[in-house]
Design a protein around this motif. Structure first.
Motif, PDB file in Angstrom:
ATOM      1  N   GLN A  66       0.825  -1.204   0.000  1.00 19.54           N
ATOM      2  CA  GLN A  66       0.000   0.000   0.000  1.00 19.54           C
ATOM      3  C   GLN A  66       0.864   1.261   0.000  1.00 19.54           C
ATOM      4  O   GLN A  66       0.601   2.214  -0.745  1.00 19.54           O
ATOM      5  CB  GLN A  66      -0.938  -0.001   1.208  1.00 19.54           C
ATOM      6  N   SER A  67       1.897   1.266   0.838  1.00 23.37           N
ATOM      7  CA  SER A  67       2.795   2.429   0.883  1.00 23.37           C
ATOM      8  C   SER A  67       3.576   2.572  -0.419  1.00 23.37           C
ATOM      9  O   SER A  67       3.756   3.685  -0.934  1.00 23.37           O
ATOM     10  CB  SER A  67       3.764   2.296   2.060  1.00 23.37           C
ATOM     11  N   LEU A  68       4.035   1.448  -0.946  1.00 19.04           N
ATOM     12  CA  LEU A  68       4.826   1.471  -2.176  1.00 19.04           C
ATOM     13  C   LEU A  68       4.003   2.003  -3.341  1.00 19.04           C
ATOM     14  O   LEU A  68       4.462   2.875  -4.098  1.00 19.04           O
ATOM     15  CB  LEU A  68       5.330   0.060  -2.488  1.00 19.04           C
ATOM     16  N   PHE A  69       2.776   1.518  -3.485  1.00 20.03           N
ATOM     17  CA  PHE A  69       1.946   1.943  -4.613  1.00 20.03           C
ATOM     18  C   PHE A  69       1.562   3.413  -4.499  1.00 20.03           C
ATOM     19  O   PHE A  69       1.532   4.139  -5.498  1.00 20.03           O
ATOM     20  CB  PHE A  69       0.697   1.065  -4.706  1.00 20.03           C
ATOM     21  N   GLU A  70       1.268   3.845  -3.287  1.00 22.68           N
ATOM     22  CA  GLU A  70       0.934   5.261  -3.108  1.00 22.68           C
ATOM     23  C   GLU A  70       2.143   6.137  -3.462  1.00 22.68           C
ATOM     24  O   GLU A  70       1.996   7.217  -4.047  1.00 22.68           O
ATOM     25  CB  GLU A  70       0.483   5.529  -1.675  1.00 22.68           C
ATOM     26  N   HIS A  71       3.335   5.650  -3.122  1.00 20.57           N
ATOM     27  CA  HIS A  71       4.557   6.382  -3.472  1.00 20.57           C
ATOM     28  C   HIS A  71       4.693   6.491  -4.987  1.00 20.57           C
ATOM     29  O   HIS A  71       4.932   7.593  -5.518  1.00 20.57           O
ATOM     30  CB  HIS A  71       5.769   5.653  -2.877  1.00 20.57           C
ATOM     31  N   TRP A  72       4.522   5.382  -5.705  1.00 19.71           N
ATOM     32  CA  TRP A  72       4.655   5.415  -7.164  1.00 19.71           C
ATOM     33  C   TRP A  72       3.568   6.272  -7.804  1.00 19.71           C
ATOM     34  O   TRP A  72       3.838   7.034  -8.725  1.00 19.71           O
ATOM     35  CB  TRP A  72       4.597   3.999  -7.720  1.00 19.71           C
ATOM     36  N   GLU A  73       2.345   6.157  -7.292  1.00 12.82           N
ATOM     37  CA  GLU A  73       1.262   6.985  -7.839  1.00 12.82           C
ATOM     38  C   GLU A  73       1.539   8.465  -7.617  1.00 12.82           C
ATOM     39  O   GLU A  73       1.244   9.303  -8.482  1.00 12.82           O
ATOM     40  CB  GLU A  73      -0.067   6.591  -7.199  1.00 12.82           C
ATOM     41  N   GLY A  74       2.120   8.781  -6.466  1.00 18.06           N
ATOM     42  CA  GLY A  74       2.473  10.172  -6.190  1.00 18.06           C
ATOM     43  C   GLY A  74       3.507  10.728  -7.151  1.00 18.06           C
ATOM     44  O   GLY A  74       3.591  11.938  -7.356  1.00 18.06           O
ATOM     45  N   ARG A  75       4.277   9.832  -7.750  1.00 21.12           N
ATOM     46  CA  ARG A  75       5.278  10.233  -8.737  1.00 21.12           C
ATOM     47  C   ARG A  75       4.727  10.162 -10.159  1.00 21.12           C
ATOM     48  O   ARG A  75       5.465  10.299 -11.124  1.00 21.12           O
ATOM     49  CB  ARG A  75       6.527   9.356  -8.606  1.00 21.12           C
ATOM     50  N   THR A 131       2.909   7.528 -11.665  1.00 12.87           N
ATOM     51  CA  THR A 131       2.812   6.224 -12.316  1.00 12.87           C
ATOM     52  C   THR A 131       1.413   5.640 -12.161  1.00 12.87           C
ATOM     53  O   THR A 131       0.819   5.719 -11.083  1.00 12.87           O
ATOM     54  CB  THR A 131       3.847   5.239 -11.733  1.00 12.87           C
ATOM     55  N   ARG A 132       0.913   5.061 -13.211  1.00 12.42           N
ATOM     56  CA  ARG A 132      -0.384   4.371 -13.182  1.00 12.42           C
ATOM     57  C   ARG A 132      -0.185   3.008 -12.535  1.00 12.42           C
ATOM     58  O   ARG A 132       0.552   2.162 -13.055  1.00 12.42           O
ATOM     59  CB  ARG A 132      -0.901   4.210 -14.609  1.00 12.42           C
ATOM     60  N   VAL A 133      -0.829   2.781 -11.396  1.00  9.70           N
ATOM     61  CA  VAL A 133      -0.727   1.499 -10.694  1.00  9.70           C
ATOM     62  C   VAL A 133      -2.104   0.843 -10.731  1.00  9.70           C
ATOM     63  O   VAL A 133      -3.022   1.249 -10.006  1.00  9.70           O
ATOM     64  CB  VAL A 133      -0.235   1.669  -9.248  1.00  9.70           C
ATOM     65  N   ILE A 134      -2.250  -0.148 -11.571  1.00  7.16           N
ATOM     66  CA  ILE A 134      -3.536  -0.816 -11.759  1.00  7.16           C
ATOM     67  C   ILE A 134      -3.877  -1.637 -10.520  1.00  7.16           C
ATOM     68  O   ILE A 134      -3.064  -2.412 -10.026  1.00  7.16           O
ATOM     69  CB  ILE A 134      -3.491  -1.724 -13.002  1.00  7.16           C
ATOM     70  N   ASN A 135      -5.090  -1.441 -10.046  1.00 10.08           N
ATOM     71  CA  ASN A 135      -5.667  -2.151  -8.900  1.00 10.08           C
ATOM     72  C   ASN A 135      -5.152  -1.680  -7.541  1.00 10.08           C
ATOM     73  O   ASN A 135      -5.577  -2.207  -6.513  1.00 10.08           O
ATOM     74  CB  ASN A 135      -5.528  -3.670  -9.008  1.00 10.08           C
ATOM     75  N   ALA A 136      -4.263  -0.710  -7.514  1.00  7.50           N
ATOM     76  CA  ALA A 136      -3.877  -0.144  -6.214  1.00  7.50           C
ATOM     77  C   ALA A 136      -5.091   0.467  -5.521  1.00  7.50           C
ATOM     78  O   ALA A 136      -5.221   0.411  -4.287  1.00  7.50           O
ATOM     79  CB  ALA A 136      -2.793   0.914  -6.388  1.00  7.50           C
ATOM     80  N   SER A 137      -6.003   1.009  -6.310  1.00 11.33           N
ATOM     81  CA  SER A 137      -7.204   1.629  -5.742  1.00 11.33           C
ATOM     82  C   SER A 137      -8.103   0.616  -5.050  1.00 11.33           C
ATOM     83  O   SER A 137      -8.963   0.982  -4.248  1.00 11.33           O
ATOM     84  CB  SER A 137      -7.993   2.323  -6.850  1.00 11.33           C
ATOM     85  N   ALA A 138      -7.912  -0.682  -5.345  1.00 14.20           N
ATOM     86  CA  ALA A 138      -8.754  -1.723  -4.759  1.00 14.20           C
ATOM     87  C   ALA A 138      -8.260  -2.185  -3.396  1.00 14.20           C
ATOM     88  O   ALA A 138      -8.997  -2.881  -2.675  1.00 14.20           O
ATOM     89  CB  ALA A 138      -8.823  -2.929  -5.695  1.00 14.20           C
ATOM     90  N   LEU A 139      -7.037  -1.822  -3.021  1.00 10.08           N
ATOM     91  CA  LEU A 139      -6.477  -2.342  -1.776  1.00 10.08           C
ATOM     92  C   LEU A 139      -7.293  -1.967  -0.538  1.00 10.08           C
ATOM     93  O   LEU A 139      -7.470  -2.803   0.354  1.00 10.08           O
ATOM     94  CB  LEU A 139      -5.020  -1.901  -1.615  1.00 10.08           C
ATOM     95  N   PRO A 140      -7.815  -0.750  -0.422  1.00 17.69           N
ATOM     96  CA  PRO A 140      -8.606  -0.451   0.785  1.00 17.69           C
ATOM     97  C   PRO A 140      -9.796  -1.389   0.973  1.00 17.69           C
ATOM     98  O   PRO A 140     -10.093  -1.796   2.102  1.00 17.69           O
ATOM     99  CB  PRO A 140      -9.063   0.999   0.545  1.00 17.69           C
TER     100      PRO A 140
END
Length: 312
Positions: free
Chosen positions: A75-84, A86-95
């Protein structure tokens, strides 16, 4: 000389689960890279993503295989990449994927029914949570996977004893659910797979007894102690398909499934699980008549092209 950035990175924890996806990517000639989470570290002030597009294949059942699981790290890693950017598919589904309580709350807010359920964060409160529920009940870990952390209690006394002895299931986040046991009509559940928020296919999964691990993929069926299951392609009614699409849209699940059963007691439809990790089905061409990995790769290629166009 700097190597060109791959178009896609598949981020995963399980080393065997995604071989069919990897093969489909290779068949299509996609520029992609494996990114296992084991051994991964990142710098919160730097660490760019490993590809133009990242595809999350993080399993909620990873805590079963590794005590130092990557669920919260991812969760932290994907939020970091999205903040930079990057499109992270399915990161939005983690919550939604990381809490069965949140799943059931979402299902209820949309006007659909799940099994009657109460949540608690202390073992001592489980008997209180069960008040007003019909026995038998199930106690489930809030973060589960592969049917893990589910125990049936036939009486209030059985549950009280487990609570007193602190032997009832508790999630890795400390949260437990007490849920009415809803006997599934015909011993069947329906797993509805979606892609990009739209219905892809559905399976009728049948097993004897009270098996809770009903994963239909190859890697699940060969596990020691796995339930013996029958799997048949199934076409749900239009209203069920519409409900599933509404659930995955509200849960921001780009690739995933929703499971439901018909409650044998009253014939009601009960949606009980949202799963943002789909391994599809063993022998897909035999069961479905097509390989959904090809559909998935077609969509991934489309996402990659969209991201390239944004940066052109």
């Amino acid at each position: 000389m700097t190597s060109p950035l791959p178009d896609l990175a598949v981020v995963y924890e399980h080393p065997q689960w995604f071989e069919p996806l990897f093969e489909a990517l290779d068949r299509r000639g996609v520029s992609w890279v494996k990114t296992p989470l084991a051994g991964d570290v990142f710098d919160p002030a730097a660490s760019p993503a490993p590809a133009r597009v990242v595809f999350s294949r993080v399993a909620m059942s990873s805590f079963l295989r590794e005590p130092e699981h990557p669920i919260f790290y991812a969760q932290s890693l994907f939020e970091h990449w999205e903040g930079r950017g990057t499109r992270v598919i399915n990161a939005s589904a983690l919550p939604i994927d990381t809490s069965k309580a949140r799943q059931l709350s979402l299902i209820a807010r949309l006007g659909f029914r799940g099994p009657e359920t109460r949540a608690a964060h202390r073992q001592a409160d489980l008997p209180k949570a069960a008040e007003g529920l019909r026995f038998p009940v199930l106690v489930k870990a809030d973060i589960g996977g592969s049917g893990a952390g589910i125990v049936r209690y036939d009486t209030a006394e059985d549950l009280a004893r487990a609570a007193r002895d602190r032997t009832a299931p508790a999630g890795i986040n400390g949260v437990s659910l007490v849920q009415e046991y809803a006997p599934r009509a015909g011993g069947r559940i329906i797993r509805v797979e979606t892609l990009a928020g739209r219905y892809l296919y559905a399976l009728e999964v049948e097993s004897s007894g009270d098996a809770f691990d009903l994963c239909p993929a190859d890697v699940c069926l060969i596990r020691p102690g796995s339930a013996v299951m029958g799997m048949t392609r199934f076409e749900p009614p239009a209203e069920i398909i519409a409900a599933v699409e509404a659930i995955v849209a509200a849960g921001k699940v780009e690739v995933g499934s929703v499971e439901y059963l018909i409650d044998e007691r009253d014939g009601s439809v009960r949606f009980y699980d949202i799963n943002a990790l789909s391994n599809f089905v063993a022998k897909p061409r035999d069961v479905l008549g097509f390989d959904p990995h090809d559909n998935l790769v077609d969509w991934l290629v489309g996402v990659i092209e969209e991201e390239k166009a944004k940066r052109a």
